[in-house]
Scaffold this motif. Structure first.
Motif, PDB file in Angstrom:
ATOM      1  N   ASN A  31       0.815  -1.212   0.000  1.00  0.00           N
ATOM      2  CA  ASN A  31       0.000   0.000   0.000  1.00  0.00           C
ATOM      3  C   ASN A  31       0.850   1.264   0.000  1.00  0.00           C
ATOM      4  N   VAL A  32       1.980   1.254   0.678  1.00  0.00           N
ATOM      5  CA  VAL A  32       2.895   2.399   0.628  1.00  0.00           C
ATOM      6  C   VAL A  32       3.437   2.550  -0.793  1.00  0.00           C
ATOM      7  N   ILE A  33       3.829   1.450  -1.424  1.00  0.00           N
ATOM      8  CA  ILE A  33       4.349   1.496  -2.794  1.00  0.00           C
ATOM      9  C   ILE A  33       3.299   2.042  -3.752  1.00  0.00           C
ATOM     10  N   LYS A  34       2.061   1.552  -3.651  1.00  0.00           N
ATOM     11  CA  LYS A  34       0.991   2.031  -4.533  1.00  0.00           C
ATOM     12  C   LYS A  34       0.755   3.519  -4.365  1.00  0.00           C
ATOM     13  N   ALA A  35       0.702   3.985  -3.132  1.00  0.00           N
ATOM     14  CA  ALA A  35       0.432   5.396  -2.871  1.00  0.00           C
ATOM     15  C   ALA A  35       1.557   6.285  -3.390  1.00  0.00           C
ATOM     16  N   VAL A  36       2.796   5.919  -3.116  1.00  0.00           N
ATOM     17  CA  VAL A  36       3.929   6.736  -3.554  1.00  0.00           C
ATOM     18  C   VAL A  36       4.057   6.699  -5.075  1.00  0.00           C
ATOM     19  N   ALA A  37       3.806   5.542  -5.697  1.00  0.00           N
ATOM     20  CA  ALA A  37       3.860   5.435  -7.157  1.00  0.00           C
ATOM     21  C   ALA A  37       2.787   6.305  -7.808  1.00  0.00           C
ATOM     22  N   ALA A  38       1.658   6.493  -7.122  1.00  0.00           N
ATOM     23  CA  ALA A  38       0.574   7.322  -7.648  1.00  0.00           C
ATOM     24  C   ALA A  38       0.830   8.808  -7.407  1.00  0.00           C
ATOM     25  N   GLY A  39       1.921   9.141  -6.746  1.00  0.00           N
ATOM     26  CA  GLY A  39       2.261  10.537  -6.508  1.00  0.00           C
ATOM     27  C   GLY A  39       1.809  11.060  -5.155  1.00  0.00           C
ATOM     28  N   ASP A  40       1.185  10.220  -4.349  1.00  0.00           N
ATOM     29  CA  ASP A  40       0.755  10.620  -3.006  1.00  0.00           C
ATOM     30  C   ASP A  40       1.903  10.426  -2.026  1.00  0.00           C
ATOM     31  N   SER A  41       1.757  10.998  -0.853  1.00  0.00           N
ATOM     32  CA  SER A  41       2.723  10.725   0.205  1.00  0.00           C
ATOM     33  C   SER A  41       1.997   9.948   1.297  1.00  0.00           C
ATOM     34  N   VAL A  42       2.755   9.196   2.066  1.00  0.00           N
ATOM     35  CA  VAL A  42       2.208   8.430   3.181  1.00  0.00           C
ATOM     36  C   VAL A  42       2.857   8.975   4.438  1.00  0.00           C
ATOM     37  N   GLN A  43       2.034   9.592   5.284  1.00  0.00           N
ATOM     38  CA  GLN A  43       2.547  10.207   6.502  1.00  0.00           C
ATOM     39  C   GLN A  43       2.092   9.403   7.710  1.00  0.00           C
ATOM     40  N   LEU A  44       3.052   8.898   8.462  1.00  0.00           N
ATOM     41  CA  LEU A  44       2.788   8.153   9.686  1.00  0.00           C
ATOM     42  C   LEU A  44       3.310   8.998  10.849  1.00  0.00           C
ATOM     43  N   VAL A  45       2.401   9.651  11.561  1.00  0.00           N
ATOM     44  CA  VAL A  45       2.786  10.572  12.622  1.00  0.00           C
ATOM     45  C   VAL A  45       3.649   9.836  13.643  1.00  0.00           C
ATOM     46  N   GLY A  46       4.773  10.434  13.973  1.00  0.00           N
ATOM     47  CA  GLY A  46       5.703   9.846  14.925  1.00  0.00           C
ATOM     48  C   GLY A  46       6.739   8.939  14.282  1.00  0.00           C
TER      49      GLY A  46
END
Length: 91
Positions: A31-46
């Motif tokens: 899911n991180v790979i899909k999101a970043v490949a789509a141009g989104d960022s994945v932010q995990l607070v902390g």
């Protein structure tokens, strides 16, 4: 720590089977790979933020021959550690 050791640690800490821990970890990574490949960022607070970036084309040199070569532009992956992560490392 490699992937197997991480799966074992997740399974032990969360009282899961190793198969369930592996499925959860694989799902997270996919899911991180899909999101970043789509141009989104994945932010995990902390923890931190995964994002895509761009590296422009540039000129390099072949180390064997010294000949100039063109290195093509490329998309890259960036990880920026969160403040809690940085604090844990610097204790």
């Amino acid at each position: 720590m490699n992937k197997t050791e991480l799966i074992n640690a997740i399974a032990a800490e969360c009282d899961l089977s190793k198969v369930a821990a592996q499925r959860a970890l694989d799902s997270f990574v996919n899911n991180v790979i899909k999101a970043v490949a789509a141009g989104d960022s994945v932010q995990l607070v902390g923890f931190g933020t995964f994002a895509s970036g761009e590296r422009s084309a540039r000129t390099g040199r072949n180390p064997r021959t010294g000949e100039e070569i063109t290195i093509a532009a490329a998309k890259t992956v960036k990880f920026s550690a969160g403040q809690s992560f940085k604090d844990a490392i610097n204790k």
